[in-house]
Design a protein around this motif. Structure first.
Motif, PDB file in Angstrom:
ATOM      1  N   ASP A 375      12.795 -32.260 -55.818  1.00  0.00           N
ATOM      2  CA  ASP A 375      12.630 -33.272 -54.570  1.00  0.00           C
ATOM      3  C   ASP A 375      14.013 -32.457 -53.361  1.00  0.00           C
ATOM      4  OD1 ASP A 375      10.630 -34.979 -55.293  1.00  0.00           O
ATOM      5  OD2 ASP A 375      12.409 -35.986 -56.519  1.00  0.00           O
ATOM      6  N   LYS A 376      13.881 -30.943 -53.163  1.00  0.00           N
ATOM      7  CA  LYS A 376      14.618 -30.698 -52.329  1.00  0.00           C
ATOM      8  C   LYS A 376      13.930 -30.569 -50.820  1.00  0.00           C
ATOM      9  CE  LYS A 376      17.560 -27.895 -55.085  1.00  0.00           C
ATOM     10  NZ  LYS A 376      18.928 -28.459 -54.807  1.00  0.00           N
ATOM     11  N   GLU A 377      14.473 -30.328 -49.959  1.00  0.00           N
ATOM     12  CA  GLU A 377      13.890 -30.223 -48.304  1.00  0.00           C
ATOM     13  C   GLU A 377      12.945 -29.163 -48.341  1.00  0.00           C
ATOM     14  OE1 GLU A 377      15.116 -30.479 -43.743  1.00  0.00           O
ATOM     15  OE2 GLU A 377      16.695 -30.727 -45.510  1.00  0.00           O
ATOM     16  N   PHE A 378      11.922 -29.360 -47.772  1.00  0.00           N
ATOM     17  CA  PHE A 378      10.843 -28.020 -47.653  1.00  0.00           C
ATOM     18  C   PHE A 378      11.677 -27.436 -46.244  1.00  0.00           C
ATOM     19  CE2 PHE A 378       7.504 -26.562 -44.608  1.00  0.00           C
ATOM     20  CZ  PHE A 378       6.988 -25.658 -45.489  1.00  0.00           C
ATOM     21  N   LYS A 379      11.420 -26.156 -46.479  1.00  0.00           N
ATOM     22  CA  LYS A 379      11.918 -25.243 -45.335  1.00  0.00           C
ATOM     23  C   LYS A 379      10.931 -24.356 -44.677  1.00  0.00           C
ATOM     24  CE  LYS A 379      16.001 -22.403 -44.583  1.00  0.00           C
ATOM     25  NZ  LYS A 379      17.255 -21.870 -45.209  1.00  0.00           N
ATOM     26  N   ALA A 380      10.268 -23.550 -45.318  1.00  0.00           N
ATOM     27  CA  ALA A 380       8.931 -22.652 -44.766  1.00  0.00           C
ATOM     28  C   ALA A 380       7.941 -22.290 -45.768  1.00  0.00           C
ATOM     29  CB  ALA A 380       9.708 -21.417 -44.187  1.00  0.00           C
ATOM     30  N   VAL A 381       6.739 -21.943 -45.584  1.00  0.00           N
ATOM     31  CA  VAL A 381       5.971 -21.366 -46.567  1.00  0.00           C
ATOM     32  C   VAL A 381       5.477 -20.033 -46.116  1.00  0.00           C
ATOM     33  CG1 VAL A 381       4.018 -22.565 -45.201  1.00  0.00           C
ATOM     34  CG2 VAL A 381       3.954 -21.687 -47.464  1.00  0.00           C
ATOM     35  N   GLN A 382       5.621 -19.063 -46.821  1.00  0.00           N
ATOM     36  CA  GLN A 382       5.169 -17.656 -46.335  1.00  0.00           C
ATOM     37  C   GLN A 382       3.673 -17.616 -46.480  1.00  0.00           C
ATOM     38  OE1 GLN A 382       6.617 -14.838 -45.243  1.00  0.00           O
ATOM     39  NE2 GLN A 382       5.387 -13.098 -45.927  1.00  0.00           N
ATOM     40  N   MET A 383       2.964 -17.123 -45.746  1.00  0.00           N
ATOM     41  CA  MET A 383       1.435 -16.895 -45.851  1.00  0.00           C
ATOM     42  C   MET A 383       1.049 -15.609 -45.420  1.00  0.00           C
ATOM     43  SD  MET A 383      -0.392 -20.453 -44.538  1.00  0.00           S
ATOM     44  CE  MET A 383      -2.085 -19.667 -45.059  1.00  0.00           C
ATOM     45  N   SER A 414      -4.958 -12.734 -47.966  1.00  0.00           N
ATOM     46  CA  SER A 414      -5.830 -13.171 -49.155  1.00  0.00           C
ATOM     47  C   SER A 414      -5.932 -14.527 -49.724  1.00  0.00           C
ATOM     48  CB  SER A 414      -6.071 -12.138 -49.989  1.00  0.00           C
ATOM     49  OG  SER A 414      -4.361 -12.079 -50.509  1.00  0.00           O
ATOM     50  N   GLY A 415      -4.653 -15.130 -49.499  1.00  0.00           N
ATOM     51  CA  GLY A 415      -4.477 -16.464 -49.860  1.00  0.00           C
ATOM     52  C   GLY A 415      -3.341 -17.014 -50.743  1.00  0.00           C
ATOM     53  N   GLY A 416      -2.009 -16.222 -50.681  1.00  0.00           N
ATOM     54  CA  GLY A 416      -0.914 -16.339 -51.231  1.00  0.00           C
ATOM     55  C   GLY A 416      -0.304 -17.452 -50.529  1.00  0.00           C
ATOM     56  N   MET A 417       0.489 -18.512 -50.760  1.00  0.00           N
ATOM     57  CA  MET A 417       1.211 -19.348 -50.328  1.00  0.00           C
ATOM     58  C   MET A 417       2.498 -19.229 -51.176  1.00  0.00           C
ATOM     59  SD  MET A 417      -0.579 -22.700 -48.887  1.00  0.00           S
ATOM     60  CE  MET A 417      -1.764 -22.606 -47.582  1.00  0.00           C
ATOM     61  N   ILE A 418       3.551 -18.926 -50.617  1.00  0.00           N
ATOM     62  CA  ILE A 418       4.969 -18.911 -51.262  1.00  0.00           C
ATOM     63  C   ILE A 418       5.898 -20.073 -50.412  1.00  0.00           C
ATOM     64  CG2 ILE A 418       7.170 -17.835 -52.018  1.00  0.00           C
ATOM     65  CD1 ILE A 418       5.383 -15.151 -51.924  1.00  0.00           C
ATOM     66  N   VAL A 419       6.108 -21.053 -51.145  1.00  0.00           N
ATOM     67  CA  VAL A 419       6.773 -22.267 -50.645  1.00  0.00           C
ATOM     68  C   VAL A 419       8.380 -21.999 -51.065  1.00  0.00           C
ATOM     69  CG1 VAL A 419       7.049 -24.689 -50.650  1.00  0.00           C
ATOM     70  CG2 VAL A 419       4.565 -23.851 -50.892  1.00  0.00           C
ATOM     71  N   MET A 420       9.058 -22.158 -49.770  1.00  0.00           N
ATOM     72  CA  MET A 420      10.494 -22.203 -49.682  1.00  0.00           C
ATOM     73  C   MET A 420      11.130 -23.350 -49.483  1.00  0.00           C
ATOM     74  SD  MET A 420      10.501 -18.463 -47.749  1.00  0.00           S
ATOM     75  CE  MET A 420       9.217 -17.774 -47.519  1.00  0.00           C
ATOM     76  N   ASP A 421      12.453 -23.756 -50.098  1.00  0.00           N
ATOM     77  CA  ASP A 421      13.135 -24.792 -49.882  1.00  0.00           C
ATOM     78  C   ASP A 421      14.573 -24.609 -49.224  1.00  0.00           C
ATOM     79  OD1 ASP A 421      14.804 -23.892 -51.777  1.00  0.00           O
ATOM     80  OD2 ASP A 421      14.270 -25.611 -53.312  1.00  0.00           O
ATOM     81  N   GLU A 422      15.455 -25.720 -49.236  1.00  0.00           N
ATOM     82  CA  GLU A 422      16.879 -25.498 -48.335  1.00  0.00           C
ATOM     83  C   GLU A 422      17.521 -24.311 -48.971  1.00  0.00           C
ATOM     84  OE1 GLU A 422      19.248 -28.996 -50.122  1.00  0.00           O
ATOM     85  OE2 GLU A 422      16.808 -29.609 -49.641  1.00  0.00           O
ATOM     86  N   THR A 423      17.230 -23.928 -50.066  1.00  0.00           N
ATOM     87  CA  THR A 423      18.207 -22.903 -50.752  1.00  0.00           C
ATOM     88  C   THR A 423      17.683 -21.427 -50.461  1.00  0.00           C
ATOM     89  OG1 THR A 423      16.743 -22.952 -53.072  1.00  0.00           O
ATOM     90  CG2 THR A 423      18.639 -24.666 -52.698  1.00  0.00           C
ATOM     91  N   THR A 424      16.693 -21.373 -49.755  1.00  0.00           N
ATOM     92  CA  THR A 424      16.114 -19.971 -49.466  1.00  0.00           C
ATOM     93  C   THR A 424      16.750 -19.457 -48.355  1.00  0.00           C
ATOM     94  OG1 THR A 424      13.884 -20.644 -50.443  1.00  0.00           O
ATOM     95  CG2 THR A 424      13.901 -18.615 -48.891  1.00  0.00           C
ATOM     96  N   CYS A 425      17.472 -18.361 -48.258  1.00  0.00           N
ATOM     97  CA  CYS A 425      17.896 -17.667 -47.222  1.00  0.00           C
ATOM     98  C   CYS A 425      16.695 -17.032 -46.468  1.00  0.00           C
ATOM     99  CB  CYS A 425      19.011 -16.546 -47.584  1.00  0.00           C
ATOM    100  SG  CYS A 425      19.569 -15.680 -46.309  1.00  0.00           S
ATOM    101  N   MET A 426      16.471 -17.201 -45.262  1.00  0.00           N
ATOM    102  CA  MET A 426      15.339 -16.664 -44.243  1.00  0.00           C
ATOM    103  C   MET A 426      15.586 -15.284 -44.061  1.00  0.00           C
ATOM    104  SD  MET A 426      13.315 -19.246 -44.944  1.00  0.00           S
ATOM    105  CE  MET A 426      11.935 -18.363 -44.116  1.00  0.00           C
ATOM    106  N   VAL A 427      16.867 -14.867 -43.993  1.00  0.00           N
ATOM    107  CA  VAL A 427      16.920 -13.463 -43.722  1.00  0.00           C
ATOM    108  C   VAL A 427      16.975 -12.422 -44.806  1.00  0.00           C
ATOM    109  CG1 VAL A 427      18.903 -11.692 -42.900  1.00  0.00           C
ATOM    110  CG2 VAL A 427      18.787 -14.090 -41.833  1.00  0.00           C
TER     111      VAL A 427
END
Length: 584
Positions: A375-383, A414-427
């Motif tokens: 239940d962490k906060e959504f940050k981004a999704v890599q498509m 092609s259809g990959g979705m990698i979901v990232m939360d608040e603990t992901t460093c975008m850099v």
């Protein structure tokens, strides 16, 4: 009564074969005669091993089955007829909640039929479309039906399938070829692998129909060698199709011939680009060629060649059986039909899904994917994998279609979705993808070979706390240079992760540079591990788990971390039951 066990790669990795063996062992002991069916992945990878008990009352699905559960299931459900509710996640009356918004066309048979038995595929309506095409339709009528469907290539570019087929058909040549690109190389993507493992005949049938449409008599499935189970099942399916006069000479006595072979690739990401794939098929090093001419005019050994990916071909039998207009009912005006996605990363329900085009990212991630882990906060999704981009939370209501996703700076891929939360460093995640594309560059053109290397150097510098504001300007300049100057899609799209994170998460870059801090607490050079004196009880567990003896303190006294010795492995945080260790 029948038993169905998921034995795709995910099911096997979770222990599915041991579960099957346990059922067989108990059945032998108790003299029970019940058929055990092996099937592919139904998409609920997080539930594996999955076991379906199919009796007169319907289908009951048991999730995360262990060997001890097998004995209980046999005793209670199979012998006494009493389903064990606490283990059941789906029934006919109450199916998986995440399936409610899905429309399964490509995945119609995955997790349902035995992929190693052609009889199961035929019983589910398989090869009906092929018979219809060969007996009742002209090649041009087939192409027209695909045109009506609005099917676009599911490999990433989204090019109209009918147009490619028509171009190959119109090209002059005494020999033409059909090729399937199953060289799925994106980190976190497993759509094509799962389709081949779970329903190989849908790919074969789709390729035969495409071959008939363009006038080809030979085809290849270019699949990466890292997919041994998919290759094994596809080889078996090809032999079964031949034995049933569905492949080879004079298919279904129609006069049409088509041979299909498998070519195993060595795992080069660049071979996902069609001209590099063709070079590899020819026995050359996998490097892209200039276009035009396009493969439809001059492809495999200079002959007209049509290339689509697994998902594209797997749609074709359904379209020809049910009609292009029926397929076009799903999706949006410009993006028709459904799309298969692999949900991975920080998501509760990781696995394989198929949804109508136009569904929003929010629906996909929360309604189908169940939301973010812990239940962490959504940050981004890599498509779009390494070639794609990161879409932030403020764009969660973006529809999943080619045009809308492209507007964000990402691509459908092609259809990959990698979901990232608040603990992901975008850099750091950008650095990860640039590291991948830099290593996977074939090196043919300077912009890709050198440009991606310079970009990676800048990102390494920033994540290590040595970056400057000028580096951000240089990184952005390099992005556009590499994008504009590269020969093929690998180099042209490699800057996308950097461009999207610079667009939506520039504040994180600045924090790394100006404040020498990683807001997500991931970049080791910019964080330190510390102990909260008020929470530490001196249990000594952290010091015992530290691999470099960097934690000191007496029992029942507050401990201290030696910053000079600490290698920031994170063991101490994982072991501490009192949440006394934190990063800053």
């Amino acid at each position: 009564m029948k038993i169905r066990i998921g034995l795709g790669s995910c099911g096997i990795a979770a222990g599915g074969r041991k579960i099957k063996s346990k059922f067989e062992e108990i059945f032998k002991e108790k003299n029970i005669d019940i058929e055990i069916i092996s099937t592919g992945c139904i998409g609920m990878c997080y539930y594996e091993p999955l076991v379906d008990i199919i009796d007169d009352n319907g289908t009951y699905t048991y999730a995360n089955v262990t060997q001890s559960m097998v004995e209980e299931i046999v005793d209670e459900h199979i012998l006494k007829g009493c389903p064990i509710e606490k283990y059941i996640v789906s029934t006919d009356k109450k199916p998986y909640p995440q399936l409610k918004k899905q429309v399964r066309i490509v995945l119609r048979n995955c997790g349902i039929i035995n992929p190693e038995k052609i009889e199961d595929y035929i019983a589910s309506g398989g090869y009906t479309a092929l018979k219809k095409v060969l007996m009742e339709m002209t090649p041009q009528e087939v192409i027209e039906e695909v045109k009506i469907s609005g099917l676009r290539g599911r490999g990433g570019a989204g090019f109209p399938t009918w147009f490619k087929w028509n171009a190959a058909r119109a090209s002059k040549g005494d020999e033409k070829y059909i090729v399937c690109n199953a060289d799925e190389g994106d980190p976190g993507a497993f759509m094509d692998r799962s389709v081949i493992e779970g329903d190989p005949h849908s790919l074969i049938e789709g390729m035969i129909i495409a071959a008939y449409a363009i006038g080809a008599h030979n085809g290849f499935v270019y699949v990466r060698a890292e997919y041994p189970l998919a290759i094994e099942r596809l080889n078996l399916a090809i032999e079964q199709a031949k034995d049933n006069n569905l492949l080879g000479k004079n298919i279904l006595n129609s006069g049409f011939d088509f041979e299909l072979k498998i070519k195993m690739g060595a795992g080069a990401f660049v071979c996902g680009e069609e001209t590099a794939l063709i070079a590899s098929l020819e026995g050359e090093r996998g490097m892209p060629r200039l276009k035009p001419p396009f493969p439809a005019q001059s492809g495999f050994f200079g002959k007209p060649t049509n290339i689509n990916n697994v998902e594209t071909y797997a749609n074709v039998p359904w379209i020809l059986k049910n009609g292009g207009a029926e397929f076009a009912k799903y999706g949006t005006e410009k993006s028709k039909g459904t799309k298969v996605f692999a949900l991975a990363g920080k998501i509760k329900r990781g696995g394989l899904i198929e949804v109508p085009m136009g569904m929003t990212l929010r629906e996909v991630i929360y309604d189908i994917g169940g939301g973010i882990k812990n239940d962490k906060e959504f940050k981004a999704v890599q498509m779009g994998g390494p070639s794609g981009g990161c879409i932030p939370k403020e764009l969660l209501d973006t529809p999943v279609d080619y045009e809308s996703i492209n507007k964000t700076g990402a691509i459908m891929g092609s259809g990959g979705m990698i979901v990232m939360d608040e603990t992901t460093c975008m850099v750091d995640i950008t650095r990860f993808f640039l590291d991948f594309t830099c290593k996977e560059s074939c090196g043919k053109c300077i912009y890709c070979r050198i440009g991606t290397k310079r970009m990676l150097e800048i990102l390494n510098k920033i994540t290590q706390g040595n970056g400057t504001l000028e580096d951000i300007e240089m990184l952005e300049e390099l992005c556009y240079s590499v994008k504009d100057g590269s020969l093929c899609g690998l180099g042209q799209t490699a800057p996308n992760p950097a461009l999207t994170t610079l667009k939506y998460f520039k504040d994180e870059y600045i924090a790394h540079i100006k404040d020498k801090k990683c807001p997500a607490g991931q970049c080791k050079s910019l964080i330190s591990y510390k102990i909260n004196a008020e929470k530490c009880v001196g249990c000594t567990m952290c010091s015992k788990q530290c691999p470099v003896n960097a934690i000191h303190g007496e029992r029942k006294q507050t401990h201290i971390i030696d910053q000079d010795k600490c290698i920031k492995c994170g063991n101490c945080i994982k072991i501490c039951k009192f949440n006394a260790i934190y990063t800053e």
